[in-house]
Design an enzyme around this catalytic site. Sequence first.
Site, PDB file in Angstrom:
ATOM      1  N   CYS A 185       0.829  -1.203   0.000  1.00 14.44           N
ATOM      2  CA  CYS A 185       0.000   0.000   0.000  1.00 14.44           C
ATOM      3  C   CYS A 185       0.865   1.256   0.000  1.00 14.44           C
ATOM      4  O   CYS A 185       1.350   1.685   1.052  1.00 14.44           O
ATOM      5  CB  CYS A 185      -0.927  -0.010   1.212  1.00 14.44           C
ATOM      6  SG  CYS A 185      -1.917   1.475   1.321  1.00 14.44           S
ATOM      7  N   CYS A 213      -0.493   4.105   2.126  1.00 15.02           N
ATOM      8  CA  CYS A 213      -0.302   3.940   3.580  1.00 15.02           C
ATOM      9  C   CYS A 213       1.156   4.194   3.969  1.00 15.02           C
ATOM     10  O   CYS A 213       1.429   4.805   4.993  1.00 15.02           O
ATOM     11  CB  CYS A 213      -0.633   2.523   4.040  1.00 15.02           C
ATOM     12  SG  CYS A 213      -2.111   1.833   3.341  1.00 15.02           S
ATOM     13  N   ASP A 214       2.075   3.680   3.180  1.00 16.98           N
ATOM     14  CA  ASP A 214       3.472   3.601   3.628  1.00 16.98           C
ATOM     15  C   ASP A 214       4.459   4.468   2.855  1.00 16.98           C
ATOM     16  O   ASP A 214       5.613   4.592   3.263  1.00 16.98           O
ATOM     17  CB  ASP A 214       3.939   2.135   3.548  1.00 16.98           C
ATOM     18  CG  ASP A 214       3.077   1.233   4.430  1.00 16.98           C
ATOM     19  OD1 ASP A 214       2.656   1.700   5.501  1.00 16.98           O
ATOM     20  OD2 ASP A 214       2.815   0.084   4.033  1.00 16.98           O
TER      21      ASP A 214
END
Length: 326
Positions: A139, A142-143
Amino acid sequence: MSDTIERVKCLIIGSGPAGYTAAIYASRANMSPVLYQGEQPGGQLTTTNDVENFPGYPEGITGPEMMMELQKQAERFGTDIRHGWVTKVDFSGDLHKAWVNEKEIHADTIIISTGASAKYLNLPSEQKYLKLGGGVSACAVCDGFFYRNQEVVIVGAGDSACEEAHYLSKLCKKVTMLVRRDEFRASKIMAKRVQNTENIEILYNTETDEVLGDGQVVTGIRVFNNKTNEKHTIEATGFFVAIGHKPNTDVFKDYLDLDETGYIINAKPGTSLTNVEGVFVSGDAADHVYRQAITAAGTGCMAALDAERYLAAKDADFEVATSSYN
Ligand code: NDP
């Protein structure tokens, strides 16, 4: 019967656009739905940056914002939204049983909206650094932030990989994209976007041999050309995997008809019916073709309407609210 058993008219499993749309329709139809959010509240869209193709948002909206709006809309009509995920089901009787850890729920109708999860390459080195939290991710949204001004590698050639590579290119110094064939699977517009981005290098016919690291964090990726078998190492601190998804249907496999890749098979095409009466499916758990937020929402609506009709045919006393019984 244990007093811990809860009886509900409608249990919705999953909280993506399919689950929340089913909840909006089911709660407005007086079915007092209980919705379990699952492992990733809000579903896959919470890991998407801009959603530009959902009608009604002319300027676009972020995935997490859209899911918050859908949740609020479902709550406004009285959906009981809970954390937790279903660990076991029993669809052998008239009432359908589901367990959320130790809690047992008996439901007249169940709407499955469990969606799909990210796939990994399953190389031992990839799994090692994934588990360590040391530089492997599925992701980018997300990261990606953790890799700003660094060099990263991304695997995949579909729309997701293109979207994530483009997102990473805005944060990272360089993005190397590994495409296993000599062409993209992604739509032309998405492929063009990455091809035209200066700090994205695309390596065609290239696959991952090993994720390299110092035992704690990723330091590089050894890749090979699948035409020439030549290997080389790319220095990188992050390894992003964007190669598609697997439907989250394992828990239903003893009762529902699934296809060879695990997608739930509709008992009657064009409806949300499964092979078990009173169990309905919506969203990506049954859709390997369209897989869009808008189609998931549409099938969520269909599942709630199908469940409502099933309840009405089965039980004229449709006003009974959610209750517990002994
Ligand atoms: P896709 O299944 O479309 O693409 C998966 C990609 O991963 C393919 O290019 C595939 O390669 C590659 N791949 C699979 N396994 C491996 C492997 N072991 N090693 C290397 N590469 C591998 O999945 P997506 O998640 O990209 O998209 C799913 C659906 O969602 C699509 O319908 C897509 O259009 C849609 N979507 C739409 C978006 C948008 O419109 N904004 C954004 C994201 C997704 P190969 O091509 O060789 O099979």
